[in-house]
Scaffold this motif. Structure first.
Motif, PDB file in Angstrom:
ATOM      1  N   VAL A  89       0.837  -1.199   0.000  1.00  0.00           N
ATOM      2  CA  VAL A  89       0.000   0.000   0.000  1.00  0.00           C
ATOM      3  C   VAL A  89       0.874   1.252   0.000  1.00  0.00           C
ATOM      4  N   GLY A  90       1.945   1.240   0.778  1.00  0.00           N
ATOM      5  CA  GLY A  90       2.854   2.385   0.809  1.00  0.00           C
ATOM      6  C   GLY A  90       3.524   2.626  -0.528  1.00  0.00           C
ATOM      7  N   LEU A  91       3.970   1.563  -1.172  1.00  0.00           N
ATOM      8  CA  LEU A  91       4.602   1.707  -2.489  1.00  0.00           C
ATOM      9  C   LEU A  91       3.597   2.207  -3.522  1.00  0.00           C
ATOM     10  N   GLU A  92       2.379   1.690  -3.463  1.00  0.00           N
ATOM     11  CA  GLU A  92       1.368   2.128  -4.425  1.00  0.00           C
ATOM     12  C   GLU A  92       0.935   3.565  -4.171  1.00  0.00           C
ATOM     13  N   ALA A  93       1.114   4.036  -2.936  1.00  0.00           N
ATOM     14  CA  ALA A  93       0.785   5.432  -2.626  1.00  0.00           C
ATOM     15  C   ALA A  93       1.820   6.398  -3.175  1.00  0.00           C
ATOM     16  N   GLY A  94       2.976   5.876  -3.593  1.00  0.00           N
ATOM     17  CA  GLY A  94       3.968   6.746  -4.220  1.00  0.00           C
ATOM     18  C   GLY A  94       5.355   6.677  -3.644  1.00  0.00           C
ATOM     19  N   ALA A  95       5.599   5.845  -2.611  1.00  0.00           N
ATOM     20  CA  ALA A  95       6.944   5.726  -2.061  1.00  0.00           C
ATOM     21  C   ALA A  95       7.871   5.076  -3.084  1.00  0.00           C
ATOM     22  N   ASP A  96       9.144   5.476  -3.046  1.00  0.00           N
ATOM     23  CA  ASP A  96      10.123   4.949  -4.000  1.00  0.00           C
ATOM     24  C   ASP A  96      10.882   3.744  -3.447  1.00  0.00           C
ATOM     25  N   ASP A  97      10.936   3.621  -2.136  1.00  0.00           N
ATOM     26  CA  ASP A  97      11.689   2.545  -1.509  1.00  0.00           C
ATOM     27  C   ASP A  97      11.166   2.400  -0.083  1.00  0.00           C
ATOM     28  N   TYR A  98      11.626   1.370   0.630  1.00  0.00           N
ATOM     29  CA  TYR A  98      11.204   1.207   2.011  1.00  0.00           C
ATOM     30  C   TYR A  98      12.314   0.575   2.830  1.00  0.00           C
ATOM     31  N   VAL A  99      12.272   0.818   4.136  1.00  0.00           N
ATOM     32  CA  VAL A  99      13.146   0.139   5.091  1.00  0.00           C
ATOM     33  C   VAL A  99      12.284  -0.319   6.260  1.00  0.00           C
ATOM     34  N   VAL A 100      12.681  -1.420   6.884  1.00  0.00           N
ATOM     35  CA  VAL A 100      11.981  -1.928   8.057  1.00  0.00           C
ATOM     36  C   VAL A 100      12.786  -1.553   9.292  1.00  0.00           C
ATOM     37  N   LYS A 101      12.153  -0.869  10.230  1.00  0.00           N
ATOM     38  CA  LYS A 101      12.811  -0.465  11.465  1.00  0.00           C
ATOM     39  C   LYS A 101      12.964  -1.659  12.405  1.00  0.00           C
ATOM     40  N   PRO A 102      14.047  -1.668  13.231  1.00  0.00           N
ATOM     41  CA  PRO A 102      15.105  -0.637  13.305  1.00  0.00           C
ATOM     42  C   PRO A 102      16.063  -0.761  12.123  1.00  0.00           C
ATOM     43  N   VAL A 103      16.557   0.371  11.645  1.00  0.00           N
ATOM     44  CA  VAL A 103      17.466   0.381  10.509  1.00  0.00           C
ATOM     45  C   VAL A 103      18.753   1.094  10.897  1.00  0.00           C
ATOM     46  N   LYS A 104      19.870   0.563  10.477  1.00  0.00           N
ATOM     47  CA  LYS A 104      21.164   1.171  10.771  1.00  0.00           C
ATOM     48  C   LYS A 104      21.388   2.390   9.891  1.00  0.00           C
ATOM     49  N   GLY A 105      22.107   3.365  10.437  1.00  0.00           N
ATOM     50  CA  GLY A 105      22.361   4.601   9.704  1.00  0.00           C
ATOM     51  C   GLY A 105      23.043   4.373   8.376  1.00  0.00           C
ATOM     52  N   ARG A 106      24.000   3.446   8.334  1.00  0.00           N
ATOM     53  CA  ARG A 106      24.724   3.197   7.079  1.00  0.00           C
ATOM     54  C   ARG A 106      23.819   2.575   6.026  1.00  0.00           C
ATOM     55  N   VAL A 107      22.895   1.726   6.481  1.00  0.00           N
ATOM     56  CA  VAL A 107      21.957   1.119   5.534  1.00  0.00           C
ATOM     57  C   VAL A 107      21.015   2.177   4.970  1.00  0.00           C
ATOM     58  N   LEU A 108      20.499   3.043   5.845  1.00  0.00           N
ATOM     59  CA  LEU A 108      19.605   4.096   5.386  1.00  0.00           C
ATOM     60  C   LEU A 108      20.347   5.064   4.476  1.00  0.00           C
ATOM     61  N   ASP A 109      21.587   5.373   4.801  1.00  0.00           N
ATOM     62  CA  ASP A 109      22.409   6.245   3.953  1.00  0.00           C
ATOM     63  C   ASP A 109      22.556   5.644   2.554  1.00  0.00           C
ATOM     64  N   ALA A 110      22.785   4.330   2.473  1.00  0.00           N
ATOM     65  CA  ALA A 110      22.920   3.669   1.171  1.00  0.00           C
ATOM     66  C   ALA A 110      21.621   3.753   0.375  1.00  0.00           C
ATOM     67  N   ARG A 111      20.483   3.572   1.054  1.00  0.00           N
ATOM     68  CA  ARG A 111      19.193   3.668   0.360  1.00  0.00           C
ATOM     69  C   ARG A 111      18.963   5.098  -0.148  1.00  0.00           C
ATOM     70  N   ILE A 112      19.306   6.073   0.677  1.00  0.00           N
ATOM     71  CA  ILE A 112      19.129   7.474   0.294  1.00  0.00           C
ATOM     72  C   ILE A 112      19.967   7.795  -0.934  1.00  0.00           C
ATOM     73  N   ARG A 113      21.228   7.406  -0.914  1.00  0.00           N
ATOM     74  CA  ARG A 113      22.115   7.728  -2.033  1.00  0.00           C
ATOM     75  C   ARG A 113      21.689   7.008  -3.305  1.00  0.00           C
ATOM     76  N   ALA A 114      21.153   5.796  -3.163  1.00  0.00           N
ATOM     77  CA  ALA A 114      20.670   5.070  -4.334  1.00  0.00           C
ATOM     78  C   ALA A 114      19.449   5.747  -4.939  1.00  0.00           C
ATOM     79  N   VAL A 115      18.497   6.161  -4.080  1.00  0.00           N
ATOM     80  CA  VAL A 115      17.292   6.795  -4.605  1.00  0.00           C
ATOM     81  C   VAL A 115      17.626   8.155  -5.218  1.00  0.00           C
ATOM     82  N   LEU A 116      18.636   8.835  -4.693  1.00  0.00           N
ATOM     83  CA  LEU A 116      19.047  10.107  -5.274  1.00  0.00           C
ATOM     84  C   LEU A 116      19.736   9.901  -6.616  1.00  0.00           C
ATOM     85  N   ARG A 117      20.500   8.817  -6.755  1.00  0.00           N
ATOM     86  CA  ARG A 117      21.094   8.525  -8.062  1.00  0.00           C
ATOM     87  C   ARG A 117      19.998   8.249  -9.086  1.00  0.00           C
ATOM     88  N   ARG A 118      18.966   7.534  -8.669  1.00  0.00           N
ATOM     89  CA  ARG A 118      17.863   7.263  -9.593  1.00  0.00           C
ATOM     90  C   ARG A 118      17.160   8.548 -10.004  1.00  0.00           C
TER      91      ARG A 118
END
Length: 229
Positions: A89-118
């Protein structure tokens, strides 16, 4: 320096993510409610939004839809549960990616940089010299624009990159795993929800139905291909 807006009601989680992302070199601001997050979106103009689904007052899904109504800023949704329904439902609402909490800062940083490259460019380094015409669909790889019947279509980063990837090889069948790696730049082994939800959003925006698609065709049990029908 990427600008990140965190919309998260849990203070400990919010402060932890803010500190971790600042250590990774991001400029970060945060909001505790959906309403405050929308205000921050207009004032701060982030490059990416980290959005908690379980917000008090205005739910995260409503915040996501409100953002998508007027802005194509990349959205990474955060959920405390890996529940299939919540994620889809979240993806269909328009989200580009997702993470399941708790999430490590380095993992979230990698997701952020990937979505920004896209968000910043097509999946390859070769810009088409002229717009491509596929029936009523016009794709300008150099300008990163898409039009249907002369009308510009506002696509999110993942939707645009998915269309560019598929249309670069008309007739070729791409597995969901191939699309996950080409578009999202992560393995996500077995997680087809990102691809299927993105295809659904893309089809809706370019004006075709899942039952009788004209451009993006489902190859049952495998993936998708592009071709004008």
């Amino acid at each position: 320096m990427p600008r990140v807006l965190i919309i998260e009601d849990d203070r400990a989680v919010r402060d932890g993510l803010r500190l971790a992302l600042r250590r990774q070199g991001h400029e970060v601001t945060a909001a505790a409610t959906g309403e405050d997050g929308l205000d921050q979106l207009r004032a701060f103009r982030p490059d990416v939004v980290i959005l908690d689904l379980m917000l008090p007052g205005m739910p995260g899904l409503d915040v996501c839809r409100r953002i998508r109504a007027h802005d194509q800023v990349p959205i990474v949704m955060a959920t405390a549960r890996g529940d299939d329904t919540d994620i889809v439902v979240g993806l269909e609402a328009g989200a580009d990616d997702y993470v399941v909490k708790p999430v490590k800062g380095r993992v979230l940083d990698a997701r952020i940089r990937a979505v920004l490259r896209r968000a910043g460019g097509p999946p390859d380094d070769h810009a088409a010299p002229r717009p491509e015409h596929h029936g009523d669909l016009v794709i300008d790889r150099a300008g990163l624009t898409v039009a249907v019947q002369g009308r510009q279509v506002a696509l999110g980063p993942s939707e645009l990159r998915l269309l560019l990837t598929l249309s670069a090889s008309p007739g070729q069948v791409f597995s969901r795993q191939q699309l996950l790696e080409a578009v999202w730049e992560h393995s996500y082994h077995g997680d087809a929800r990102l691809v299927d939800a993105c295809v659904k959003r893309l089809r809706s925006k370019i004006g075709e139905s899942s039952e009788r698609p004209r451009y993006v065709h489902t190859v049952r049990g495998f993936g998708y291909r592009f071709g004008v029908r």
